[in-house]
Design a protein around this motif. Structure first.
Motif, PDB file in Angstrom:
ATOM      1  N   SER A  34       0.831  -1.204   0.000  1.00 18.92           N
ATOM      2  CA  SER A  34       0.000   0.000   0.000  1.00 18.92           C
ATOM      3  C   SER A  34       0.869   1.259   0.000  1.00 18.92           C
ATOM      4  O   SER A  34       0.499   2.273  -0.610  1.00 18.92           O
ATOM      5  N   ARG A  35       2.005   1.191   0.683  1.00 18.52           N
ATOM      6  CA  ARG A  35       2.947   2.320   0.637  1.00 18.52           C
ATOM      7  C   ARG A  35       3.437   2.546  -0.788  1.00 18.52           C
ATOM      8  O   ARG A  35       3.489   3.683  -1.275  1.00 18.52           O
ATOM      9  N   THR A  36       3.788   1.462  -1.480  1.00 20.22           N
ATOM     10  CA  THR A  36       4.231   1.560  -2.869  1.00 20.22           C
ATOM     11  C   THR A  36       3.151   2.186  -3.741  1.00 20.22           C
ATOM     12  O   THR A  36       3.428   3.057  -4.578  1.00 20.22           O
ATOM     13  N   ILE A  37       1.912   1.758  -3.544  1.00 18.88           N
ATOM     14  CA  ILE A  37       0.792   2.288  -4.328  1.00 18.88           C
ATOM     15  C   ILE A  37       0.601   3.773  -4.043  1.00 18.88           C
ATOM     16  O   ILE A  37       0.360   4.573  -4.959  1.00 18.88           O
ATOM     17  N   GLY A  38       0.724   4.162  -2.777  1.00 18.74           N
ATOM     18  CA  GLY A  38       0.625   5.577  -2.438  1.00 18.74           C
ATOM     19  C   GLY A  38       1.705   6.400  -3.120  1.00 18.74           C
ATOM     20  O   GLY A  38       1.428   7.474  -3.676  1.00 18.74           O
ATOM     21  N   ILE A  39       2.922   5.900  -3.110  1.00 15.84           N
ATOM     22  CA  ILE A  39       4.039   6.605  -3.735  1.00 15.84           C
ATOM     23  C   ILE A  39       3.827   6.733  -5.235  1.00 15.84           C
ATOM     24  O   ILE A  39       4.115   7.782  -5.832  1.00 15.84           O
ATOM     25  N   GLU A  40       3.298   5.706  -5.864  1.00 12.26           N
ATOM     26  CA  GLU A  40       3.043   5.746  -7.305  1.00 12.26           C
ATOM     27  C   GLU A  40       2.033   6.826  -7.676  1.00 12.26           C
ATOM     28  O   GLU A  40       2.031   7.331  -8.806  1.00 12.26           O
ATOM     29  N   ASN A  41       1.180   7.187  -6.737  1.00 10.70           N
ATOM     30  CA  ASN A  41       0.181   8.226  -6.994  1.00 10.70           C
ATOM     31  C   ASN A  41       0.652   9.619  -6.613  1.00 10.70           C
ATOM     32  O   ASN A  41      -0.087  10.592  -6.786  1.00 10.70           O
ATOM     33  N   ALA A  42       1.874   9.725  -6.112  1.00 11.10           N
ATOM     34  CA  ALA A  42       2.442  11.021  -5.738  1.00 11.10           C
ATOM     35  C   ALA A  42       3.133  11.628  -6.953  1.00 11.10           C
ATOM     36  O   ALA A  42       4.354  11.571  -7.099  1.00 11.10           O
ATOM     37  N   ILE A  43       2.336  12.192  -7.844  1.00 11.52           N
ATOM     38  CA  ILE A  43       2.849  12.788  -9.074  1.00 11.52           C
ATOM     39  C   ILE A  43       2.234  14.172  -9.245  1.00 11.52           C
ATOM     40  O   ILE A  43       1.133  14.447  -8.763  1.00 11.52           O
ATOM     41  N   VAL A  44       2.968  15.049  -9.924  1.00 12.16           N
ATOM     42  CA  VAL A  44       2.452  16.385 -10.202  1.00 12.16           C
ATOM     43  C   VAL A  44       1.172  16.264 -11.018  1.00 12.16           C
ATOM     44  O   VAL A  44       1.093  15.499 -11.987  1.00 12.16           O
ATOM     45  N   GLY A  45       0.146  16.998 -10.597  1.00 12.57           N
ATOM     46  CA  GLY A  45      -1.157  16.928 -11.249  1.00 12.57           C
ATOM     47  C   GLY A  45      -2.174  16.181 -10.424  1.00 12.57           C
ATOM     48  O   GLY A  45      -3.377  16.436 -10.548  1.00 12.57           O
ATOM     49  N   ASN A  46      -1.699  15.241  -9.605  1.00 12.25           N
ATOM     50  CA  ASN A  46      -2.593  14.566  -8.657  1.00 12.25           C
ATOM     51  C   ASN A  46      -2.781  15.431  -7.416  1.00 12.25           C
ATOM     52  O   ASN A  46      -2.086  16.424  -7.215  1.00 12.25           O
ATOM     53  N   ARG A  47      -3.706  14.988  -6.567  1.00  9.15           N
ATOM     54  CA  ARG A  47      -3.938  15.640  -5.284  1.00  9.15           C
ATOM     55  C   ARG A  47      -3.659  14.642  -4.162  1.00  9.15           C
ATOM     56  O   ARG A  47      -3.583  13.431  -4.406  1.00  9.15           O
ATOM     57  N   LEU A  48      -3.529  15.156  -2.942  1.00  4.91           N
ATOM     58  CA  LEU A  48      -3.235  14.268  -1.820  1.00  4.91           C
ATOM     59  C   LEU A  48      -4.321  13.218  -1.643  1.00  4.91           C
ATOM     60  O   LEU A  48      -4.042  12.090  -1.227  1.00  4.91           O
ATOM     61  N   GLY A  49      -5.560  13.568  -1.985  1.00  6.73           N
ATOM     62  CA  GLY A  49      -6.641  12.593  -1.895  1.00  6.73           C
ATOM     63  C   GLY A  49      -6.438  11.394  -2.790  1.00  6.73           C
ATOM     64  O   GLY A  49      -6.928  10.300  -2.490  1.00  6.73           O
ATOM     65  N   ASP A  50      -5.717  11.572  -3.898  1.00  5.94           N
ATOM     66  CA  ASP A  50      -5.433  10.440  -4.787  1.00  5.94           C
ATOM     67  C   ASP A  50      -4.513   9.431  -4.110  1.00  5.94           C
ATOM     68  O   ASP A  50      -4.650   8.218  -4.310  1.00  5.94           O
ATOM     69  N   ILE A  51      -3.577   9.924  -3.312  1.00  5.52           N
ATOM     70  CA  ILE A  51      -2.686   9.028  -2.561  1.00  5.52           C
ATOM     71  C   ILE A  51      -3.497   8.243  -1.532  1.00  5.52           C
ATOM     72  O   ILE A  51      -3.447   7.008  -1.485  1.00  5.52           O
ATOM     73  N   GLY A  52      -4.248   8.960  -0.691  1.00 11.05           N
ATOM     74  CA  GLY A  52      -5.018   8.300   0.354  1.00 11.05           C
ATOM     75  C   GLY A  52      -6.060   7.341  -0.189  1.00 11.05           C
ATOM     76  O   GLY A  52      -6.253   6.249   0.354  1.00 11.05           O
ATOM     77  N   HIS A  53      -6.730   7.741  -1.262  1.00 10.19           N
ATOM     78  CA  HIS A  53      -7.757   6.885  -1.858  1.00 10.19           C
ATOM     79  C   HIS A  53      -7.154   5.574  -2.356  1.00 10.19           C
ATOM     80  O   HIS A  53      -7.713   4.494  -2.119  1.00 10.19           O
ATOM     81  N   ALA A  54      -6.011   5.665  -3.039  1.00  5.40           N
ATOM     82  CA  ALA A  54      -5.375   4.461  -3.591  1.00  5.40           C
ATOM     83  C   ALA A  54      -4.937   3.519  -2.466  1.00  5.40           C
ATOM     84  O   ALA A  54      -5.114   2.293  -2.567  1.00  5.40           O
ATOM     85  N   ILE A  55      -4.375   4.076  -1.397  1.00  2.84           N
ATOM     86  CA  ILE A  55      -3.963   3.254  -0.260  1.00  2.84           C
ATOM     87  C   ILE A  55      -5.175   2.575   0.369  1.00  2.84           C
ATOM     88  O   ILE A  55      -5.185   1.360   0.603  1.00  2.84           O
ATOM     89  N   GLN A  56      -6.207   3.351   0.655  1.00  2.00           N
ATOM     90  CA  GLN A  56      -7.400   2.813   1.313  1.00  2.00           C
ATOM     91  C   GLN A  56      -8.053   1.714   0.487  1.00  2.00           C
ATOM     92  O   GLN A  56      -8.436   0.654   1.027  1.00  2.00           O
ATOM     93  N   GLN A  57      -8.194   1.948  -0.809  1.00  2.00           N
ATOM     94  CA  GLN A  57      -8.854   0.959  -1.673  1.00  2.00           C
ATOM     95  C   GLN A  57      -8.112  -0.371  -1.646  1.00  2.00           C
ATOM     96  O   GLN A  57      -8.721  -1.444  -1.549  1.00  2.00           O
ATOM     97  N   TYR A  58      -6.796  -0.307  -1.743  1.00  2.00           N
ATOM     98  CA  TYR A  58      -6.004  -1.542  -1.761  1.00  2.00           C
ATOM     99  C   TYR A  58      -6.076  -2.266  -0.424  1.00  2.00           C
ATOM    100  O   TYR A  58      -6.256  -3.486  -0.372  1.00  2.00           O
ATOM    101  N   VAL A  59      -5.930  -1.523   0.664  1.00  2.43           N
ATOM    102  CA  VAL A  59      -5.945  -2.140   1.998  1.00  2.43           C
ATOM    103  C   VAL A  59      -7.289  -2.794   2.280  1.00  2.43           C
ATOM    104  O   VAL A  59      -7.361  -3.954   2.724  1.00  2.43           O
ATOM    105  N   GLU A  60      -8.364  -2.088   2.026  1.00  2.00           N
ATOM    106  CA  GLU A  60      -9.695  -2.619   2.338  1.00  2.00           C
ATOM    107  C   GLU A  60     -10.059  -3.779   1.421  1.00  2.00           C
ATOM    108  O   GLU A  60     -10.765  -4.709   1.838  1.00  2.00           O
ATOM    109  N   LYS A  61      -9.588  -3.756   0.198  1.00  3.16           N
ATOM    110  CA  LYS A  61      -9.805  -4.885  -0.713  1.00  3.16           C
ATOM    111  C   LYS A  61      -9.185  -6.159  -0.152  1.00  3.16           C
ATOM    112  O   LYS A  61      -9.672  -7.273  -0.412  1.00  3.16           O
ATOM    113  N   ASN A  62      -8.137  -6.003   0.635  1.00  4.21           N
ATOM    114  CA  ASN A  62      -7.448  -7.148   1.232  1.00  4.21           C
ATOM    115  C   ASN A  62      -7.939  -7.473   2.645  1.00  4.21           C
ATOM    116  O   ASN A  62      -7.332  -8.291   3.341  1.00  4.21           O
TER     117      ASN A  62
END
Length: 254
Positions: free
Chosen positions: A134-162
């Protein structure tokens, strides 16, 4: 506002983080075994950081009652974050999270890792794998043009799916000139929301993931945070910098 760092700043922040990377990769795995105490681990961390010309950033941080008394936060099993090292002896099957901050030439490094102690069960193995991923997924979403919510959303979705839950009361943050800087980086949320990610930002991405509920309690020491249901928790953190539009990991061993 987020503190935007220069390339020279980022170079110095990386030096502080590389001390932790070496500690986590080359030093601690030799010692984290059944029979060692969390106090002994803290001494190893303290000695190594100082041997590298840095100082531990956790010592003396103000708390609810007393300043934090140790070089690093060590949290075992149901302890989520900010565990105070003591005489607790690690047992076969435990998991232990080490969260370390270094200060080198006025710059801060910050990284965390959860280790298996001896032979751990399948649930604990999955918890560590999912949290690190989930940390890796969060880092992958840390790109210019994204927002902080994109990081948190990606982490949450992956964790809860598991089948696990993401801690909501503690979050990642800016880092570099201080231990904790703006902005806060939650590990849950909605995509498209929050602060825009910008070139030169330095962030600590640090999902804390629980087997059961995300709800927490604090021990009487005013520091140690535990899961409300007593189930286990894992914590993985990297400090990253946004360079050329994407994240580079500062706390990963070169």
């Amino acid at each position: 506002m987020a503190l935007i760092k220069t390339l020279e700043d980022i170079k110095e922040i990386k030096k502080a983080n590389q001390i932790i990377a070496r500690l986590y990769t080359d030093i601690l795995p030799k010692y984290i075994k059944p029979g060692i105490s969390t106090f002994e681990i803290d001494k190893i961390v303290d000695d190594y950081i100082r041997s590298q010309g840095a100082i531990p950033g956790c010592i003396g941080v103000p708390g609810i009652y007393e300043p934090f008394p140790a070089a690093t936060c060590i949290s075992v099993n149901e302890e989520v974050v900010h565990g105070i090292p003591n005489g607790r002896i690690l047992q076969d099957g435990d998991i232990v999270s080490i969260d370390t901050v270094t200060i080198l030439n006025g710059y801060y490094g910050d990284s965390a890792r959860t280790y298996a102690v001896g032979n751990i069960d399948d649930e604990a193995k999955k918890l560590l794998e999912v949290t690190e991923k989930s940390r890796t997924i969060g880092i992958e979403n840390a790109i210019v043009g994204n927002r902080l919510g994109d990081i948190g959303h990606a982490i949450q979705q992956y964790v809860e799916k598991n089948g696990f839950s993401v801690v909501r009361d503690y979050a990642g943050h800016g880092v570099g000139h201080k231990m904790h800087e703006d902005p806060m980086v939650p590990n849950f949320g909605r995509s498209g929301r929050g602060f825009k990610i910008q070139e030169g930002m330095v962030l600590a991405i640090e999902p804390m993931v629980n087997v059961g509920t995300y709800k927490l309690n604090m021990k009487d020491d005013g520091w140690t945070v535990v899961t409300k249901d007593g189930k286990r928790s894992a914590h993985f953190e990297h400090s990253i910098a946004i360079v050329d539009g994407k994240a580079i990991i500062l706390s990963e061993l070169d």
